[in-house]
Design a protein around this motif. Sequence first.
Motif, PDB file in Angstrom:
ATOM      1  N   GLU A 109     -45.939  52.909  12.921  1.00 27.66           N
ATOM      2  CA  GLU A 109     -45.920  52.734  11.467  1.00 27.66           C
ATOM      3  C   GLU A 109     -45.468  51.326  11.092  1.00 27.66           C
ATOM      4  OE1 GLU A 109     -47.012  54.581   9.132  1.00 27.66           O
ATOM      5  OE2 GLU A 109     -47.352  56.499  10.127  1.00 27.66           O
TER       6      GLU A 109
ATOM      7  N   ILE B  80     -43.038  53.210   3.214  1.00 28.97           N
ATOM      8  CA  ILE B  80     -43.388  53.173   4.638  1.00 28.97           C
ATOM      9  C   ILE B  80     -42.197  52.725   5.472  1.00 28.97           C
ATOM     10  CG2 ILE B  80     -44.782  51.959   6.359  1.00 28.97           C
ATOM     11  CD1 ILE B  80     -47.071  51.993   4.282  1.00 28.97           C
TER      12      ILE B  80
ATOM     13  N   GLN C 241     -47.900  48.551   9.253  1.00 30.52           N
ATOM     14  CA  GLN C 241     -47.513  47.933   7.988  1.00 30.52           C
ATOM     15  C   GLN C 241     -47.587  46.411   8.078  1.00 30.52           C
ATOM     16  OE1 GLN C 241     -47.060  48.819   4.996  1.00 30.52           O
ATOM     17  NE2 GLN C 241     -46.144  46.955   4.165  1.00 30.52           N
TER      18      GLN C 241
ATOM     19  N   ASP D 282     -41.184  56.254   6.819  1.00 32.09           N
ATOM     20  CA  ASP D 282     -41.986  56.403   8.032  1.00 32.09           C
ATOM     21  C   ASP D 282     -41.442  55.622   9.219  1.00 32.09           C
ATOM     22  OD1 ASP D 282     -43.611  57.930   6.426  1.00 32.09           O
ATOM     23  OD2 ASP D 282     -45.037  56.320   6.029  1.00 32.09           O
TER      24      ASP D 282
END
Length: 485
Positions: A45, A92, A49, A96
């Motif tokens: 993740e 995020i 990103q 995440d």
Amino acid sequence: MKNIFLITLVISLLSCSQNIDELNTNVKNPETVPGEALFTSAQKELMDQITSTSVNRNVFRLFTQYWTETVYTDETNYEIVNRNIPQTTWRILYRDVLKNLDQATIELNKIPTATPTELAVKNNKIQITEIVKIFAFSVLVETFGDIPYSEALNTQIKLPKYDDGLMIYKDLIARLNTAIENLDTTNASFGNGDNIYQGDTSKWLMLANSLKLRMGITLSDIPSESTLAKTTIESAALNVFKSPEDSALFTYLGAPPNTNPLFTDLVASERTDFVPANTFVDVVNELEDPRRALFFDDNIKDPDTDAVIYKGGTYGSSNSFPNFTHFNSIILNPEYKGILMNYTEVQFLLAEAAAKGMLGSTSDAEGYYNEAITASILDWGGTQDDASAYLSKPEVSYATAGTTWQEKIGTQAWIGLYNRGYEAWSTWRRLDYPILIAPETAISVIPVRLTYPVNEQTLNTNSYKAGASAIGGDMVGTKLFWDQN
């Protein structure tokens, strides 16, 4: 006979009850997830990103004017609220990445160990998880400023307070020092669950020190923190990446959903939303940079000579996709590796540290600068001869390029970090070079931070107001504590 029947009935009922209870267990959605799996997920993740070019989550290639848009030009004119880009970035990184890493640490601590080796491996997993946490938090601080930190991952606190950005940063450096001290390079860690180093703890140690170097550099323009910055830089410098092979590169696969996000955003989507920006293309054209043919495609030709022309779209305006240079297929490969940190970046950081008088002699800056440029050219597929010829140009040579070391290093770092939008944005904010100009149609100055998410403004109002006030206002032009020059 009656007693035998009753015993049989009871056993049967108990058996049925047990089977019914098992039906209530969703084996595809377990109540607990192994720490290793949580780490692997969070690692991906974070890399997605940083690597993505979706305007819903990562607009930094646009802020640094590497790329521009074709039809929808909101982001190149610094409209970041319509798509709620700050909210996506925030969600995020907190949910995440950091929350998964936090839970990973909890689960890893539960692992039983029977031997010293098992204990060492378990501890290495915990320290590497900590290093990735520190990396993610550093990105949040450098992007937003004051953020939830001390209360951020506590599920019992629904409205966490915002902590001072400088305080957070200093604490992150202290945590990083602890992780470095506790990492045991004689033992393994995650193995194949680690898609960057496959569990090689000696490589993680170099990454931790490279991150520490970057964080020391980030503090170096704050007069009150010059001593901490210098000691942080000096203690990290001897243990950073030694060669391009040490770079922290994430392994993507050839099939969805594990392809490089650039492939997803630019190829699989069949969208033509971006072209290289004239801002960047004009500079590398002027320098006759040997990386042009590696950065860009050869789709534009001179109608008379058939020679390749590199033509960037006008930054901030609508651009017809067929009429401008396209991206080289190198970065469109589904297995193109994501970059967390690399050797080129570290050499530019060392050059900056030397130029600032915080590492060795200021004369050392030239050597690091030359090595950074050479590493970038080789990494993109150029040759040593290409690098030598390029460095001999008066406009590139450290002795003659620009008027200040900031201009020399800032301009070449901008080129050398091409396609690494976030880190290029941070370097540009720190050095203020190259000089980038907002388009006339822009709704603000070039952003030097992201504004806080709308959800924070509406749901965590008191904390948001205190945080926004502490940094000088929740605007994209508000300079953060480390970006005051």
